[in-house]
Design an enzyme around this catalytic site. Structure first.
Site, PDB file in Angstrom:
ATOM      1  CD  GLU A   1      -1.147   0.518   3.691  1.00 19.70           C
ATOM      2  OE1 GLU A   1      -1.764   1.585   3.572  1.00 19.70           O
ATOM      3  OE2 GLU A   1      -1.226  -0.197   4.707  1.00 19.70           O
TER       4      GLU A   1
ATOM      5  CE  LYS B   1      -7.959   6.323   5.383  1.00 23.34           C
ATOM      6  NZ  LYS B   1      -8.212   6.439   6.839  1.00 23.34           N
TER       7      LYS B   1
ATOM      8  CB  SER C   1     -11.731  -0.462   7.921  1.00 21.78           C
ATOM      9  OG  SER C   1     -10.860  -0.296   6.818  1.00 21.78           O
TER      10      SER C   1
ATOM     11  CE  LYS D   1      -0.965   1.259  14.928  1.00 24.11           C
ATOM     12  NZ  LYS D   1      -0.981   1.600  13.502  1.00 24.11           N
TER      13      LYS D   1
HETATM   14  N1  PSU Z   1      -3.416   0.895  10.427  1.00 23.70           N
HETATM   15  C1  PSU Z   1      -2.138   1.230  10.711  1.00 23.70           C
HETATM   16  N2  PSU Z   1      -1.475   2.108   9.905  1.00 23.70           N
HETATM   17  C2  PSU Z   1      -2.069   2.642   8.803  1.00 23.70           C
HETATM   18  C3  PSU Z   1      -3.408   2.250   8.498  1.00 23.70           C
HETATM   19  C4  PSU Z   1      -4.035   1.385   9.328  1.00 23.70           C
HETATM   20  O1  PSU Z   1      -1.597   0.739  11.680  1.00 23.70           O
HETATM   21  O2  PSU Z   1      -1.444   3.462   8.104  1.00 23.70           O
HETATM   22  C5  PSU Z   1      -4.054   2.758   7.243  1.00 23.70           C
HETATM   23  C6  PSU Z   1      -4.081   1.630   6.197  1.00 23.70           C
HETATM   24  O3  PSU Z   1      -3.848   2.191   4.920  1.00 23.70           O
HETATM   25  C7  PSU Z   1      -5.505   1.099   6.310  1.00 23.70           C
HETATM   26  C8  PSU Z   1      -6.254   2.383   6.592  1.00 23.70           C
HETATM   27  O4  PSU Z   1      -5.969   0.474   5.138  1.00 23.70           O
HETATM   28  O5  PSU Z   1      -5.422   3.096   7.492  1.00 23.70           O
HETATM   29  C9  PSU Z   1      -7.610   2.131   7.216  1.00 23.70           C
HETATM   30  O6  PSU Z   1      -8.299   3.341   7.339  1.00 23.70           O
HETATM   31  P1  PSU Z   1      -9.852   3.349   7.756  1.00 23.70           P
HETATM   32  O7  PSU Z   1      -9.866   2.921   9.193  1.00 23.70           O
HETATM   33  O8  PSU Z   1     -10.281   4.758   7.555  1.00 23.70           O
HETATM   34  O9  PSU Z   1     -10.546   2.390   6.854  1.00 23.70           O
HETATM   35 MN    MN Z   2     -13.868   4.317   8.540  1.00 26.47          MN
END
Ligand code: PSU
Ligand code: MN
Length: 300
Positions: free
Chosen positions: A24, A84, A139, A158
């Site tokens: 990514e 993003k 997500s 996380k």
């Molecule tokens: N978790 C991490 N570091 C990150 C991300 C998630 O520890 O940089 C990033 C990844 O690109 C993941 C995104 O796909 O955040 C998820 O964002 P959201 O929760 O908005 O879907």
């Molecule tokens: Mn979200």
């Protein structure tokens, strides 16, 4: 379907059926890691993939083009300010010719599938957010795992997420979750969330055979790799930081796509930068495991 521009090296590997690991770009941008750790992370992950015999393929939207595999001279383009781009944003980023759309896991998995790449490595996966029963913040990473035929390798997710519900979602969506030489779902900076993984695997061949026998034509699987023991952080300390960061989000109306970058920044500050080397170590470790899996899949 999206039009994907692959680097020469990635195209050659696709044509010869060689091992490739997609990556990514969000974690390397200003939305993920602070500079200069972001550049180091990118270099170390790429070196880990090459060192284990696979071709690295960074995904990004650059100048409105979906890219897979970058020339090293282009790396600075993904280390700075980003928008993003989750899976649903990719078509918009192309249509509007964004300078740099940083691919999240969901976007990267979708782009990998479009390019014909079977393995993707990241640090941490997005998941079901705490309080999702009220906010519905889940997500898009999870739906992407269920919708594209790609093996994703991550250090779990996380602990600021709702990890039990994240595992429930993956079960409902039919995504196998394989614990890499480990019985527990990892919580990114720590080796165990206290939640068991549904299945444990010992070798890349087992992952490759599982992948070959998926029941659906277009769904993926998740391999969870715990952070190396030497790099693990203290769980109690992190819990407090996460509580505080989430309370700050709630108090300041930080919602949706902004939550993850905000919490990541707070963790970095509160752990006095110790979270950053841990993040690099686990990302590099995941990249190496992903390369082993790509090699096993390519060997058929
Ligand atoms: N978790 C991490 N570091 C990150 C991300 C998630 O520890 O940089 C990033 C990844 O690109 C993941 C995104 O796909 O955040 C998820 O964002 P959201 O929760 O908005 O879907
Ligand atoms: Mn979200």
């Amino acid at each position: 379907m999206i039009d994907v521009r692959c680097s020469d090296e990635v195209r050659d590997a696709l044509e010869s059926g060689g091992p490739i690991v997609a990556m990514e770009s969000t974690i390397y941008s200003n939305l993920g890691l602070p500079a200069p750790a972001n550049g180091e992370a990118l270099d170390r992950c790429i070196a880990a993939i090459r060192g284990r015999g696979a071709v690295p393929a960074v995904t990004a939207v650059l100048d409105g083009q979906v890219r897979v595999g970058l020339d090293p001279a282009e790396h600075p383009l993904i280390l700075g300010d980003a928008r993003k781009a989750a899976e649903r944003d990719v078509p918009v980023a192309v249509a509007q010719r964004w300078d740099f759309g940083a691919t999240t896991v969901s976007a990267s998995v979708a782009i990998s599938a479009a390019a014909g790449i079977s393995v993707f490595a990241t640090g941490g996966l997005g998941g079901v957010h705490r309080g999702a029963e009220v906010t519905a913040d889940v997500s898009a990473d999870l739906d992407a795992l269920a919708s594209h035929r790609v093996v994703s390798v991550s250090a779990g997710a996380k602990a600021f997420l709702d990890l039990p519900r994240t595992l429930e979602y993956l079960e409902t969506a039919g995504v196998p979750v394989l614990g890499w030489q480990h019985d527990w779902f990892p919580a990114f900076y720590t080796r165990s969330s206290g939640l068991p993984v549904p299945h444990r695997v010992e070798t890349a061949d087992e992952v490759a055979r599982t992948f070959a026998n998926l029941t659906r034509p277009s769904s993926g699987l998740l391999v969870t790799v715990p952070i190396p023991e030497a790099d693990e952080l203290d769980a109690d300390e992190l819990d407090q930081v996460l509580e505080d960061a989430l309370a700050e989000c709630a108090a300041n109306g930080i919602v949706g796509a902004a939550v993850t970058p905000f919490v990541l920044e707070r963790i970095g500050q509160a752990t006095d930068g110790r979270s950053v080397p841990a993040n690099l170590a686990l990302a590099e470790n995941n990249a190496g495991v992903a390369a082993d899996i790509a090699v096993a899949i390519a060997a058929g």
